[in-house]
Design a protein around this motif. Structure first.
Motif, mmCIF file in Angstrom:
data_model
loop_
_atom_site.group_PDB
_atom_site.id
_atom_site.type_symbol
_atom_site.label_atom_id
_atom_site.label_comp_id
_atom_site.label_asym_id
_atom_site.label_seq_id
_atom_site.Cartn_x
_atom_site.Cartn_y
_atom_site.Cartn_z
ATOM 1 N N LEU A 1 0.933 -1.243 -0.188
ATOM 2 C CA LEU A 1 0.110 0.116 0.140
ATOM 3 C C LEU A 1 0.851 1.200 -0.175
ATOM 4 O O LEU A 1 0.587 2.100 -0.912
ATOM 5 N N PRO A 2 1.988 1.567 0.913
ATOM 6 C CA PRO A 2 2.529 2.618 0.835
ATOM 7 C C PRO A 2 3.377 2.879 -0.434
ATOM 8 O O PRO A 2 3.420 4.056 -0.963
ATOM 9 N N VAL A 3 3.807 1.724 -1.168
ATOM 10 C CA VAL A 3 4.483 1.761 -2.364
ATOM 11 C C VAL A 3 3.479 2.301 -3.429
ATOM 12 O O VAL A 3 3.972 3.189 -4.261
ATOM 13 N N GLY A 4 2.503 1.694 -3.428
ATOM 14 C CA GLY A 4 1.238 1.767 -4.494
ATOM 15 C C GLY A 4 0.878 3.620 -4.377
ATOM 16 O O GLY A 4 0.884 4.354 -5.239
ATOM 17 N N VAL A 5 0.779 4.111 -2.991
ATOM 18 C CA VAL A 5 0.353 5.455 -2.778
ATOM 19 C C VAL A 5 1.542 6.320 -3.226
ATOM 20 O O VAL A 5 1.464 7.314 -3.955
ATOM 21 N N PHE A 6 2.834 5.831 -2.941
ATOM 22 C CA PHE A 6 3.960 6.725 -3.429
ATOM 23 C C PHE A 6 4.154 6.640 -5.084
ATOM 24 O O PHE A 6 4.581 7.600 -5.650
ATOM 25 N N LEU A 7 3.905 5.405 -5.754
ATOM 26 C CA LEU A 7 4.046 5.538 -6.990
ATOM 27 C C LEU A 7 2.905 6.400 -7.799
ATOM 28 O O LEU A 7 2.980 7.227 -8.777
ATOM 29 N N THR A 8 1.599 6.342 -7.137
ATOM 30 C CA THR A 8 0.479 7.380 -7.428
ATOM 31 C C THR A 8 1.274 8.442 -7.544
ATOM 32 O O THR A 8 0.955 9.512 -8.383
ATOM 33 N N PHE A 9 1.633 9.064 -6.191
ATOM 34 C CA PHE A 9 2.135 10.310 -6.051
ATOM 35 C C PHE A 9 2.901 10.805 -7.012
ATOM 36 O O PHE A 9 2.945 11.796 -7.539
#
Length: 152
Positions: free
Chosen positions: A60-68
């Motif tokens: 989840l944090p990696v996905g949020v960071f990639l979206t960011f």
């Protein structure tokens, strides 16, 4: 009560064995486990559990960071290059701190889970010795000793 708990433990063990067999029979997992990394993880289950917990919680944090990151790249194409580099740097530091915390939690959770994995079966063997093969053998041996002493 003991029959119900032993039956539940037996059902849980059968379900767990079925799940593990299904995972072992999966060709992708078999291919992974035949590599050097798979052999290492097979010989070091604590590391495998830590890696599993870390990767599951880091998704989840990696996905949020990639979206960011994708959003900031689009915005930087519009013209806010310097400001976006600062935001990416701050986001990267935030991601680094979150992943560090997750790695610490994964190691801590692995230690706790392994402690339960070691202590619970021994507690169950002490509390319910008649459910283990050793407990059955000890009971038969003790019955033989008591019957031998009664004959004398």
């Amino acid at each position: 009560m003991q029959r119900i708990s032993s039956r539940l433990i037996e059902q849980f063990g059968e379900r767990w064995a079925t799940l593990l067999n299904r995972l072992r029979d999966d060709p992708k997992i078999a291919q992974l486990m035949s590599t050097r990394i798979g052999e290492y993880l097979r010989s070091h289950p604590f590391v495998a559990l830590t890696l599993l917990l870390f990767s599951a919680m880091a998704a989840l944090p990696v996905g949020v960071f990639l979206t960011f990151a994708i959003v900031t790249i689009v915005m930087s194409a519009v013209g806010f290059v310097f400001f976006e580099v600062l935001l990416l740097f701050v986001g990267g530091l935030a991601l680094l701190s979150v992943l560090g915390g997750i790695a610490f939690f994964a190691v801590l959770a692995s230690v706790v889970i392994n402690a339960f994995f070691i202590t619970i079966p021994s507690l169950l063997r002490q509390k319910y010795p008649h459910l283990t093969k050793r407990g059955v053998n000890h009971e038969k041996a003790s019955e033989g000793e008591t019957s031998g002493s009664k004959e004398m």
